[in-house]
Design an enzyme around this catalytic site. Structure first.
Site, short mmCIF file in Angstrom:
data_model
loop_
_atom_site.label_atom_id
_atom_site.label_comp_id
_atom_site.label_asym_id
_atom_site.label_seq_id
_atom_site.Cartn_x
_atom_site.Cartn_y
_atom_site.Cartn_z
N LYS A 101 0.81 -1.22 0.00
CA LYS A 101 0.00 0.00 0.00
C LYS A 101 0.84 1.27 0.00
O LYS A 101 0.46 2.29 -0.56
CB LYS A 101 -0.93 0.01 1.22
CG LYS A 101 -2.02 -1.05 1.18
CD LYS A 101 -3.05 -0.74 0.12
CE LYS A 101 -4.23 -1.69 0.16
NZ LYS A 101 -5.14 -1.48 -0.99
N GLU A 123 -9.64 6.00 3.16
CA GLU A 123 -10.50 4.94 3.67
C GLU A 123 -9.60 3.73 3.90
O GLU A 123 -8.55 3.60 3.26
CB GLU A 123 -11.59 4.61 2.65
CG GLU A 123 -11.19 3.62 1.54
CD GLU A 123 -10.13 4.15 0.59
OE1 GLU A 123 -9.99 5.38 0.47
OE2 GLU A 123 -9.41 3.34 -0.03
N SER A 390 1.67 -9.66 -0.85
CA SER A 390 1.38 -8.22 -0.81
C SER A 390 1.52 -7.61 0.57
O SER A 390 1.70 -6.41 0.71
CB SER A 390 -0.01 -7.96 -1.37
OG SER A 390 -0.97 -8.73 -0.66
#
Lengths: 408, 273
Positions: A101, A123, A390
């Site tokens: 991210k 969010e 990830s």
């Protein structure tokens, strides 16, 4: 092995078009108040692409702050155990803040600074994007407000505390299903209210144009590195790529630099939750239909009246009823294949990788790993798979312990 | 001339401003809606805005979000909303009805099917909050073919260039969102609204309605001074929420609120004349 291959287009790297469309998907479906802000964002983003200083700063941050390039690790023991293709893990879990991210939040925060915005909103579902946003906000001295579904706050307590430590305000969202989609609604409401000073960092490749393109481009560092690294390891391109798909940012980040490599098969793994046939899942590409939500046209989990239906996944980061429009397009043209993995299967993969390789994967990534466990044995030993690991699983240990009846 | 256009034309000859109350269809329960629509007209509504409930009302504040949730408990669908309009038309054939909501329910029904059925039951306009003119071509074509006015939003952030696009795509009237924010917020600034309406009027001859943040007789009268129509949503919906179990009380309170707005607006226009 048979893979989805269609040579109908000369290049898969030419979309979106100028209006943000990937075929029939994508676009910009928002209330009028936001349109001018999106135009400004698009312009600022396009300018940043031409600005060598901006690019250099982004690359420097990825190297020195995030710790890139992330390794491509040969999971030798796990591959042997599965008895088929050789599996390489792209270690996005080793990034600063523990997931892919941050690649995107670094890029968007630099853009926010460039645009003179003083306040960041985001969010978050699993909390990884919230942590990554709070992190870059702290570093750049920006105010940060993170919207998070009340239910997700419950199941991702460690990340909530991390965000607070980083100085972010975490706002619980109780409307609707109190999960990621509702957090996104609430962030949009904040943005429309505070549009003058606020930059909305969307965490995935969904939302109105230019977000799907912009987030993809910030995340393609994953695929660019992996493409180089696997060739260094094996002397050739991989035979398959596997990544989990919630909104789909880690998947598109890995896939995109390989889209024109015909020999590379791609598998996006959605959350089958309790099973696709139970209705309790989060697999819009595998079991949904096209519609319009959160600023773009894409596959959705919806009922016959066009209402968005509640989703379920063990992993908060995949618990979302939509998906990035580029994935919708890649599905329709057949360039990537989308499959689904259940909660139970993901848990098995979680334990398997932890015990055999000493790597605790995020529950999101465990979905991709689980599909690798299915695919690898069907492939030859001289074939290779790259799985996008990830994120790391530390944030999920409470969930896992609770499921197994263990009190921490 | 469409029902909406002739309504505005008639009001203009009378020197009056339009009052457009909003309720969410199916709130607090499906049987209440048609009855409430008639009450709103009796209380002084010139046009009606009927909300199509949606699971993810991103542009709405807490009051209308909650209204959608109350309606969706009863699974009120776009199809149901069309039936409510058909029922309303059995008695009232003159008050324009505008459906307001989000694109997805219309998208799933299909643009053509929606436009044909909406026309058949007597819907006059459609406002889809999350559909800017840029993405609206196909839907607008179907609406136009079936005599339904596509109504678009303009906002404080809309540039002159965007206002041109909005005016070009829409008909019936233009809906000006009075502030940057969600429905029901407390941020109305009449002077800035007046300024923006001047700009809009230089671009389009369409009547301009103003909504968001109009909560009582006083704010309705202030807006009526500068706009062609006053849209009131959250203030009404809050009354419905407060008395959700008592239909008679809802009718009394909503009638009182809308009636007071009507009176204040008419007093203002008489004074101006």
């Amino acid at each position: 092995m048979t893979v989805a291959k269609k040579k109908t287009q000369p290049s898969f790297n030419e979309l979106p078009d100028e209006n943000g469309h990937f075929g029939r998907y994508g676009g910009r479906f928002v209330a009028e108040t936001l349109m001018q802000a999106l135009d400004e964002l698009e312009e600022a983003y396009e300018n940043s692409k031409q600005d060598a200083n901006f690019q250099a700063e982004f690359d420097r941050d990825l190297a020195d702050y995030v710790g890139r390039p992330s390794p491509l690790y040969f999971a030798e023991r796990w591959s042997r155990e599965l008895g088929g293709a050789q599996i390489y893990l792209k270690r996005e879990d080793l990034n600063h803040t523990g997931a892919h991210k941050v690649n995107n939040t670094i890029g968007q925060a630099l853009l926010a600074k460039r645009m003179g915005k003083t306040r960041i909103i985001a969010e978050t579902g699993a909390g990884q994007h919230g942590v990554a946003s709070a992190t870059v906000a702290a570093r750049l001295g920006l105010e940060c407000v993170v919207y998070m579904g009340a239910e997700d706050i419950e199941r991702q307590a460690p990340n909530v505390y991390r965000m607070k430590l980083l100085g972010a305000k975490v706002v619980p969202v109780t409307s609707g299903s109190a999960t990621l989609k509702d957090a996104l609604n609430e962030a949009m409401r904040d943005w429309v209210t505070n549009i003058d000073n606020t930059f909305y960092i969307i965490g995935t490749v969904a939302g109105p144009h230019p977000y799907p393109e912009m987030v993809r481009n910030f995340q393609t560092v994953i695929g660019r590195e992996a493409r180089e690294q696997i060739q260094r390891h094996t002397g050739r391109l991989p035979d398959a790529l596997i990544a989990c798909v919630g909104g789909g940012s880690n998947a598109i980040g890995l896939f995109y630099p390989f889209l024109n490599d015909d020999s590379v098969a791609m598998y996006g793994v959605e959350a089958a939750g309790e099973g696709l046939n139970t209705g309790h899942h989060a697999a819009p590409l595998c079991a949904g239909s096209p519609g319009v939500l959160h600023g773009n046209r894409t596959y959705l989990m919806e009922d016959k009246d066009g209402q968005i239906i509640p989703t379920h996944s063990i992993s908060a980061g995949l618990d979302y009823p939509g998906v990035g429009p580029e994935h919708a397009w890649l599905k329709d043209i057949g360039r990537a294949k989308y499959v689904a993995i259940s909660d139970d299967e993901a848990m098995t993969a979680f334990h398997s990788l932890t015990r055999i390789e000493g790597i605790i994967p995020a529950l999101e990534s465990s979905h991709a790993l689980s599909y690798a466990m299915k695919l690898a044995p069907q492939m030859k030993q001289d074939e290779t798979i790259v799985v996008n690991l990830s994120g790391r699983g530390d944030k999920d240990i409470n969930t896992v312990a609770k499921l197994e009846g263990i009190q921490l | 001339m469409s029902r909406i256009a002739s309504c505005f034309a008639e009001l203009k000859t009378q020197g009056r401003k339009a009052l457009i109350p909003y309720i969410t269809a199916g709130d607090p329960q499906p049987q209440a809606t048609v009855e409430l629509m008639h009450s709103l007209v009796e209380a002084g509504a010139d046009l009606l805005e009927l909300g199509v409930p949606f699971s993810d009302p991103m542009a709405d504040g807490p009051a209308i979000q909650a209204a959608c949730e109350r309606a969706l408990v009863h699974h009120v669908s776009l199809h149901d909303v069309l039936e409510m309009v058909a029922e309303f038309r059995k008695i009232n054939n003159h008050t324009p009805v505008i459906l307001m909501g989000y694109l997805n329910p219309v998208e799933i029904m299909g643009y053509k099917t929606f436009a044909q059925q909406a026309d058949k039951v007597g819907v006059d306009g459609l406002l889809t909050v999350d559909l800017p003119p840029e993405e609206s071509h196909d839907l607008v074509e179907e609406l136009n073919q079936n005599g339904i006015d596509p109504i678009f939003l303009a906002a404080p952030t809309s540039t002159a260039e965007r206002l041109e696009k909005i005016a070009h795509a829409g008909s019936g009237f233009l809906y000006y969102v009075s502030f940057k924010g969600v429905t029901g917020a407390n941020a109305l600034d009449v002077d800035s609204v007046a300024k923006k309406l001047n700009q809009i009027r230089q671009i389009t001859p369409l009547p301009v309605g103003v909504g968001f943040g109009i909560r009582d007789a006083e704010s309705a009268a202030q807006i009526a001074r500068v706009a062609d129509a006053v849209v009131v949503g959250s203030a009404i919906v809050k009354q419905i929420a407060a008395h959700a179990n008592d239909m008679q009380k809802i009718k009394i309170e909503v009638t009182k609120l809308v009636g007071s707005m009507r009176a204040a607006m008419d007093a203002m226009t008489r004074q101006a004349a």
